[in-house]
Scaffold this motif. Structure first.
Motif, PDB file in Angstrom:
ATOM      1  N   LEU A  61       0.814  -1.210   0.000  1.00 28.31           N
ATOM      2  CA  LEU A  61       0.000   0.000   0.000  1.00 28.31           C
ATOM      3  C   LEU A  61       0.849   1.263   0.000  1.00 28.31           C
ATOM      4  O   LEU A  61       2.047   1.253   0.312  1.00 28.31           O
ATOM      5  CB  LEU A  61      -0.965  -0.017   1.189  1.00 28.31           C
ATOM      6  CG  LEU A  61      -2.069  -1.071   1.041  1.00 28.31           C
ATOM      7  CD1 LEU A  61      -2.860  -1.211   2.321  1.00 28.31           C
ATOM      8  CD2 LEU A  61      -3.001  -0.729  -0.111  1.00 28.31           C
ATOM      9  N   THR A  65      -1.241   5.419   3.560  1.00 27.85           N
ATOM     10  CA  THR A  65      -1.885   4.354   4.334  1.00 27.85           C
ATOM     11  C   THR A  65      -0.938   3.807   5.397  1.00 27.85           C
ATOM     12  O   THR A  65      -1.355   3.535   6.533  1.00 27.85           O
ATOM     13  CB  THR A  65      -2.345   3.217   3.408  1.00 27.85           C
ATOM     14  OG1 THR A  65      -3.109   3.771   2.325  1.00 27.85           O
ATOM     15  CG2 THR A  65      -3.202   2.216   4.158  1.00 27.85           C
ATOM     16  N   ARG A 131      -9.463   3.363   2.193  1.00 30.40           N
ATOM     17  CA  ARG A 131      -8.243   3.022   2.931  1.00 30.40           C
ATOM     18  C   ARG A 131      -8.478   3.040   4.439  1.00 30.40           C
ATOM     19  O   ARG A 131      -7.765   2.380   5.196  1.00 30.40           O
ATOM     20  CB  ARG A 131      -7.113   3.975   2.540  1.00 30.40           C
ATOM     21  CG  ARG A 131      -6.586   3.739   1.132  1.00 30.40           C
ATOM     22  CD  ARG A 131      -5.561   4.767   0.729  1.00 30.40           C
ATOM     23  NE  ARG A 131      -6.158   6.097   0.598  1.00 30.40           N
ATOM     24  CZ  ARG A 131      -5.461   7.190   0.281  1.00 30.40           C
ATOM     25  NH1 ARG A 131      -4.148   7.114   0.086  1.00 30.40           N
ATOM     26  NH2 ARG A 131      -6.071   8.353   0.164  1.00 30.40           N
TER      27      ARG A 131
END
Length: 711
Positions: A61, A65, A131
């Motif tokens: 990611l 994040t 997210r």
């Protein structure tokens, strides 16, 4: 504990362009904010955010994040603020951390009403940035991995919440690996004995059969090599909870389960997927009904794979999944694959689903739900559903949950089409609306402009979208009818006092009684929530108090009639105590008492002066009221006798019985049953309906004797 250097190295492995300084600053800030705090295990608290961030690197990611994971508890548990995070790390990170904080405050495992309300908040928070839920799911995964340090009560609460909500949500997002692990970790807490017994069975099986997985993997590799396919093969035993669920669903013991092993074939192209499928089916026998092609018909979360189950070595059933490596990335990451990086740039996986589109599909059918319970039902239906794929007459694909009907199909296309549905054709054949659709069928919806949603459709529909749309339409229709009836009842009550039911008077009464406006008050009158007399009493208490009102005879069953008035229960609807009722006056014949939903009431819409507002007198009902019930039962020996026994067990008496249709396989009959009130009737109908030989049972409301109407 994961260090800042460890974390940066893991991110750099898939994103060489990572902002290492940002991650290092976030790591140092989080450690400083949580300094002095410890987990129940005795470890420094910051080990938890660091491990959550580390887990998210496995999904490759983005930096925002990862930083959010490091800081996800600072607003809730430290002196840090949103504005400070915005100043130090930017608005994107601050909003993500704030979103995770709000999710953490939502207590999902509570009463159903509260749970539904909080579920709505969860989905609305998700809709801003997906997210947020990726961090929250990973946070929950790490907490479940370390749950042994919590108190027993807390372990059970968190495990139930994980099993009911977070695991299905992970699955719905396409993160099947996370769903399986969350389920199994919860299973270990909620039913440790069952889980341990399955692990012991696995151990025994390995001792008796050796390494079956290795042998079957070698068999598949050899078969693929024989046809010249370059593919990777992986095998594993299914998780204990997956095995337990199969045992519960099939009601069989471990020894009778066959497909406890799963194998995965990864190829380079879609063409190779089908070539591998051909090789597997050529070598081993396909198990009927266990083939699904999610490559040509992918799931809404982007999942693509071919599933088949075959009888493999020694007759053992094995499940085989076949997909390309690109498809595998999405299958592992689900919706999260949208943010995955490779070599410093977004991976650009053509199978990854746009999170905005996924969220739009998930939330559009929930946000219009009129109450929390309806919202909760819709969410759970969507999260726990498998899928079937059907076609419109033009060849467009419509994705539906398993068990969907033509009603669901119609509403999936458009709400207006659903409302106007009168019939359906499946593969060119006319079918009932309750027919369960199957993969690959072509469905044509037959409509009529005058059609409106029917109450029975709620039981026929399986999707949250269809059920919500039907309920909204019926609620609007009921409200319109209640307002119209309430207006006539109010007009009559006002006229008795020499007053007019003006909009101003109704608005004033509504405000005094706590309603938003006059229409809300009229709807309440029409729905029997308040009486028209109580409205006049609020506005002119002295007139109502001074005006002589005929007292109801204590022996009378109905309130609202002059004690000397004659009345009878209308045979067309046969109202019983507990139902909303209204009276219709007939010159020389007294008053006929109807249920408010009686089909014949439409005949008197243009004669409001004949309507009388009535209600049943509490505790003063007649000993029994006859109600006609229509039922369809199997034409088998002993069925009718058993139905009569069921009715007798509910303390109801059968006064008459007549057959209206006799066929070789079923009887249709009318039965007069004497019941005390609506709840008694409901209990009788439920008791009869549960019998497996009863195809249909419902109240019969066709007028047998015309209600007298004066010339």
């Amino acid at each position: 504990m994961t260090t800042a250097d460890d974390l940066i190295a893991r991110v750099r492995a898939y994103n060489p362009r990572t902002d290492a300084a940002l991650i290092e600053r976030a790591f140092a800030y989080g450690a400083r904010m949580h300094e002095g705090q410890t987990r129940r295990s005795g470890e420094p608290y910051f080990t938890h955010p660091a491990e959550v961030a580390s887990l998210l690197t496995e999904q490759r990611l983005d930096d925002a994040t990862i930083v959010t994971a490091l800081l996800h508890d600072v607003i809730e548990d430290t002196r840090a603020s949103f504005f400070e995070l915005e100043r130090l790390f930017g608005r994107e990170v601050a909003e993500l951390v704030d979103g995770v904080t709000k999710l953490t405050k939502i207590q999902l495992a509570s009463s159903e009403t509260k749970q539904a309300e909080n579920f709505r908040k969860l989905f609305m928070a998700m809709s801003k940035d997906l997210r947020v839920i990726l961090v929250k799911l990973t946070d929950r995964l790490h907490n479940m991995r370390t749950i042994r340090h919590m108190t027993p009560d807390k372990q059970i609460q968190k495990s139930r919440e994980t099993m009911d909500i977070y695991a299905p949500l992970a699955g719905r997002m396409g993160m099947q690996w996370m769903r399986e692990e969350l389920e199994d970790l919860s299973f270990a807490v909620l039913n440790p004995e069952a889980r341990n017994s399955i692990l012991k069975r696995y151990a025994v099986l390995r001792r008796e059969s050796g390494d079956v997985i290795e042998r079957i993997t070698a068999d598949i590799e050899a078969e693929l090599a024989r046809v010249g396919l370059d593919a990777a093969v992986f095998g594993r035993a299914k998780r204990p909870f997956s095995i337990w669920r199969k045992m519960e669903e099939k009601k069989v013991g471990f020894s009778r389960l066959s497909d406890i092993y799963g194998f995965r074939i990864l190829t380079d192209t879609e063409g190779d997927c089908y070539a591998a499928l051909g090789a597997v089916h050529q070598r081993w026998r396909l198990v009927p009904g266990r083939f699904k092609d999610y490559v040509s018909q992918p799931k809404s979360n982007g999942y693509r794979s071919i599933h088949t189950t075959v009888s493999g070595r020694d007759g053992k059933r094995v499940e085989v999944q076949i997909r390309t490596r690109e498809m595998h990335e999405v299958a592992e990451g689900g919706v999260a694959a949208h943010w995955s990086y490779r070599d410093g740039v977004r991976s650009g996986n053509r199978f990854a689903v746009d999170p905005a589109e996924w969220l739009r599909q998930m939330t559009e059918r929930f946000e219009e739900a009129s109450d929390h319970a309806e919202f909760l039902e819709a969410v759970k239906l969507e999260m726990y559903s498998d899928q079937v794929f059907c076609f419109t007459p033009k060849g467009d694909v419509v994705k539906l949950p398993k068990g969907a009907t033509p009603i669901d199909f119609a509403y999936a296309i458009h709400t207006r089409l659903g409302h106007r549905t009168v019939a359906a054709k499946v593969d060119g054949m006319r079918v009932p609306l309750w027919t369960r659709l199957k993969n690959g069928q072509s469905v044509e919806v037959v409509t009529a402009e005058a059609q409106t949603p029917q109450a029975t459709w709620i039981d026929i529909a399986t999707t949250g979208r269809a059920k919500s749309a039907i309920r909204r339409a019926m609620k609007a229709e009921r409200r319109t009818g209640h307002v119209r009836l309430g207006r006539e009842l109010a007009r009559t009550a006002f006229t008795h006092l020499g007053k007019r039911a003006t909009d101003k008077a109704l608005t004033t009464a509504a405000r005094m009684m706590g309603y938003d406006d006059g229409d809300d008050l009229l709807a309440a009158i029409g729905a029997s929530e308040v009486t028209a007399r109580s409205v006049t009493q609020i506005l002119w208490p002295e007139l109502v108090r001074d005006r002589p009102v005929a007292d109801v005879d204590p022996a009378a069953a109905i309130v609202g009639l002059d004690p000397r008035a004659r009345y009878d229960r209308a045979p067309c609807c046969q109202p019983v105590p507990g139902e909303r009722i209204v009276g219709i006056t007939h010159a020389g014949h007294g008053v006929s008492v109807h249920a408010i939903d009686c089909p014949r009431m439409v005949e008197f819409e243009d004669q409001p002066s004949r309507w009388v507002d009535l209600q049943w007198s509490p505790g003063r009902h007649a000993a029994a009221s006859a109600v006609t019930v229509e039922m369809t039962i199997s034409n088998d020996a002993g069925v009718l006798g058993r139905i009569c026994t069921l009715i007798g067990e509910q303390n109801a008496n059968i006064s008459d019985l007549r057959f209206v249709d006799r066929k070789p396989d079923f009887f249709r009959l009318l039965m007069d049953i004497e019941v005390r009130d609506r709840e008694h009737l409901r209990a009788v109908l439920i008791a009869v309906e549960t019998d497996s030989d009863v195809a249909e049972v419902e109240r019969h409301r066709v007028a047998a004797t015309p209600v007298p109407v004066p010339a």
